[in-house]
Design an enzyme around this catalytic site. Structure first.
Site, PDB file in Angstrom:
ATOM      1  N   PRO A   1      -3.430 -11.669  10.340  1.00 14.97           N
ATOM      2  CA  PRO A   1      -3.889 -11.577  11.697  1.00 14.97           C
ATOM      3  C   PRO A   1      -4.031  -9.861  12.065  1.00 14.97           C
ATOM      4  O   PRO A   1      -3.225  -9.116  11.399  1.00 14.97           O
ATOM      5  CB  PRO A   1      -2.704 -12.005  12.517  1.00 14.97           C
ATOM      6  N   ASP A   2      -4.815  -9.622  12.853  1.00 18.59           N
ATOM      7  CA  ASP A   2      -5.113  -8.013  13.246  1.00 18.59           C
ATOM      8  C   ASP A   2      -4.282  -8.168  14.503  1.00 18.59           C
ATOM      9  O   ASP A   2      -4.571  -8.461  15.655  1.00 18.59           O
ATOM     10  CB  ASP A   2      -6.606  -7.727  13.574  1.00 18.59           C
TER      11      ASP A   2
ATOM     12  N   PHE B   1      -4.173   3.259  15.001  1.00 19.46           N
ATOM     13  CA  PHE B   1      -4.505   4.345  13.907  1.00 19.46           C
ATOM     14  C   PHE B   1      -5.694   3.797  13.066  1.00 19.46           C
ATOM     15  O   PHE B   1      -5.832   2.675  13.005  1.00 19.46           O
ATOM     16  CB  PHE B   1      -3.348   4.520  13.170  1.00 19.46           C
TER      17      PHE B   1
ATOM     18  N   LYS C   1     -14.203   1.190  15.426  1.00 17.16           N
ATOM     19  CA  LYS C   1     -12.812   0.689  15.369  1.00 17.16           C
ATOM     20  C   LYS C   1     -12.096   0.578  16.937  1.00 17.16           C
ATOM     21  O   LYS C   1     -11.619  -0.475  17.263  1.00 17.16           O
ATOM     22  CB  LYS C   1     -11.926   1.172  14.708  1.00 17.16           C
TER      23      LYS C   1
ATOM     24  N   ASN D   1       0.858  -1.157   0.031  1.00 18.89           N
ATOM     25  CA  ASN D   1       0.123   0.050  -0.021  1.00 18.89           C
ATOM     26  C   ASN D   1       0.863   1.229  -0.093  1.00 18.89           C
ATOM     27  O   ASN D   1       2.073   1.175   0.095  1.00 18.89           O
ATOM     28  CB  ASN D   1      -1.213   0.126   1.201  1.00 18.89           C
TER      29      ASN D   1
HETATM   30  O1  C5P Z   1      -8.762  -2.397  10.684  1.00 15.79           O
HETATM   31  P1  C5P Z   1      -7.813  -1.303  10.230  1.00 15.79           P
HETATM   32  O2  C5P Z   1      -6.660  -1.705   9.336  1.00 15.79           O
HETATM   33  O3  C5P Z   1      -8.348   0.100   9.799  1.00 15.79           O
HETATM   34  O4  C5P Z   1      -6.997  -0.607  11.650  1.00 15.79           O
HETATM   35  C1  C5P Z   1      -5.945   0.214  11.630  1.00 15.79           C
HETATM   36  C2  C5P Z   1      -5.208  -0.210  13.020  1.00 15.79           C
HETATM   37  O5  C5P Z   1      -4.776  -1.468  13.147  1.00 15.79           O
HETATM   38  C3  C5P Z   1      -3.818   0.314  12.921  1.00 15.79           C
HETATM   39  O6  C5P Z   1      -3.238   0.804  14.276  1.00 15.79           O
HETATM   40  C4  C5P Z   1      -2.885  -0.704  12.258  1.00 15.79           C
HETATM   41  O7  C5P Z   1      -1.558  -0.665  12.552  1.00 15.79           O
HETATM   42  C5  C5P Z   1      -3.558  -1.754  13.133  1.00 15.79           C
HETATM   43  N1  C5P Z   1      -3.934  -3.046  12.174  1.00 15.79           N
HETATM   44  C6  C5P Z   1      -3.057  -4.308  12.774  1.00 15.79           C
HETATM   45  N2  C5P Z   1      -3.092  -5.406  12.130  1.00 15.79           N
HETATM   46  C7  C5P Z   1      -3.784  -5.645  11.027  1.00 15.79           C
HETATM   47  C8  C5P Z   1      -4.425  -4.522  10.504  1.00 15.79           C
HETATM   48  C9  C5P Z   1      -4.441  -3.250  11.391  1.00 15.79           C
HETATM   49  O8  C5P Z   1      -2.366  -4.043  13.635  1.00 15.79           O
HETATM   50  N3  C5P Z   1      -3.855  -6.631  10.462  1.00 15.79           N
END
Ligand code: C5P
Length: 402
Positions: free
Chosen positions: A306-307, A324, A338, A207
């Site tokens: 993974p998130d 963020f 969020k 990205n």
């Molecule tokens: O869900 P979204 O991508 O909008 O969330 C953004 C936040 O979650 C940011 O702080 C990003 O660093 C974190 N994030 C993460 N792992 C992911 C996606 C996002 O830690 N797979």
């Protein structure tokens, strides 16, 4: 930070040839710089060069009536907000350690009450000598800060530790010694940049994140005295001075690096634009169009990454977590949802569709969204200023939680 007064003490090593660059770097930060030199230093770099670049008279003699008439040595020692010794020879380290005051530079160093930063530069064997090691330990124990030396080729022909830190790193370390030290004792973990998810041997999904926001947070946290671990996706940015950087590519690698650093972290700031999906399988070799039928397209199957942020809430330990959110519409509403989902202490939301905000911009327009849904809108600020505002809030939260 307000403009500060830096007294630059130059001693007699070959690395003195880099000091004009250091004067420029310090002045570029807005500081007033005055130089004091040992007589030996004047043989390596011309006082006239330093005088011209600093815009201030250069001093090198303790007993010169004309020099003392301009500004006497005690007034000069009192004037400084920080004293930087660069390059610092083994000899000056020894004289500092033992409290000698036998020339202008050592007299200033004994008289000043300002923080002192030292950038050693010498032959590797001199640096490794037990006498120098003991002097360095003594100075560190007294609160003298060090930047470098680095390993590399030395002007004396040897290779090893002894090269002076770069002027840019010395300038950054100067800001750190003059900074508020309000994050001293904290370990700040920052993720930055975008991830790169491999498709095959040559291609990847990524990205437009530049990493600027995360690097600004890392730099500001280091200036405030924190230990900083910066986990970065591919980025062309330079590592801020004093920051430990861990390079990763994919989201899975980033998660592993975050979990490895997490036990020490008291603050986590997740600025990285982590890819939500990755190719289910990365082909080991390049996918060739010749291997496909004419006109045939290519379908990539993506699986979820993974998130990382969301998974932090389940991890044991007490820490402040900042997330963020980059949104292109309904920014505040999306951010409110969020923060509930990700359970962080503060969510910094920005509208990436807005000019002067988001990816690759040097400025950012953000909202702070708090658990429960309270929202605060910040004006358009530089990313460095946004980093400062975030860390102000982090400090407050750390304070409130004792
Ligand atoms: O869900 P979204 O991508 O909008 O969330 C953004 C936040 O979650 C940011 O702080 C990003 O660093 C974190 N994030 C993460 N792992 C992911 C996606 C996002 O830690 N797979």
């Amino acid at each position: 930070m307000a403009h500060q007064r830096v007294l630059l003490a130059v001693t007699g090593g070959i690395a003195a040839y880099k000091i004009p660059e250091l004067v420029r770097a310090l002045r570029a930060e807005g500081h007033t710089v005055r130089c004091a030199m040992t007589p030996a230093a004047t043989r390596f770099v011309s006082p006239l060069v330093l005088q011209t670049l600093s815009g201030q008279a250069v001093r090198s003699e303790l007993f010169d009536p004309a020099e003392e008439g301009e500004i006497d040595h005690i007034a000069l020692a009192d004037w400084a907000d920080a004293v930087v010794v660069a390059p610092a020879t083994a000899n000056v380290l020894a004289r500092m350690a033992h409290g000698l005051a036998d020339d202008l530079v050592t007299t200033l160093l004994l008289a000043t009450r300002a923080p002192v930063l030292v950038a050693p530069a010498m032959n590797v064997n001199m640096w490794d000598h037990a006498a120098t090691r003991a002097n360095v330990e003594l100075l560190r124990a007294r609160g003298v800060a060090f930047v470098g030396p680095e390993a590399g080729w030395l002007a004396c022909g040897w290779e090893g530790e002894g090269r002076m830190a770069s002027p840019a790193d010395i300038a950054e370390a100067t800001l750190q010694v003059m900074g508020p030290r309000s994050l001293q004792g904290e370990t700040v973990l920052v993720t930055a940049g975008g991830t790169r998810e491999p498709v095959d041997a040559v291609r990847a999904l990524t990205n437009r994140s530049s990493g600027k926001m995360g690097y600004a947070v890392a730099r500001e946290a280091a200036r405030r005295g924190a230990r900083v671990v910066l986990i970065s996706g591919p980025s062309a940015l330079e590592t801020p001075g004093g920051v430990e950087r861990v390079d990763v590519e994919s989201a899975v690698e980033m998660r592993d690096a975050v979990f490895k650093a997490l036990p020490d972290a008291t603050v986590v700031v997740m600025t990285a634009a982590v890819a939500d999906f990755r190719p289910a399988q990365a082909a080991a070799r390049k996918i060739k169009k010749e291997d496909l039928a004419e006109e045939e397209g290519l379908t990539l199957e993506l699986v979820r990454n993974p998130d990382i942020l969301a998974s932090l809430a389940e991890q044991p330990g007490e820490r402040v977590v900042v997330g963020f959110a980059a949104e292109s519409h309904d920014v505040v509403e999306a951010a409110r949802r969020k923060i509930e989902r990700k359970r962080c202490d503060l969510l910094v939301a920005n509208d990436v569709s807005r000019a002067g905000a988001g990816f690759d911009s040097d400025t950012n327009a953000v909202w702070f969204v708090w658990p429960g849904g309270d929202v605060e809108e910040l004006p358009l600020l530089s990313k460095a200023e946004v980093a400062g505002r975030i860390l102000d809030r982090v400090e407050k939260l750390r304070e409130e939680r004792g």
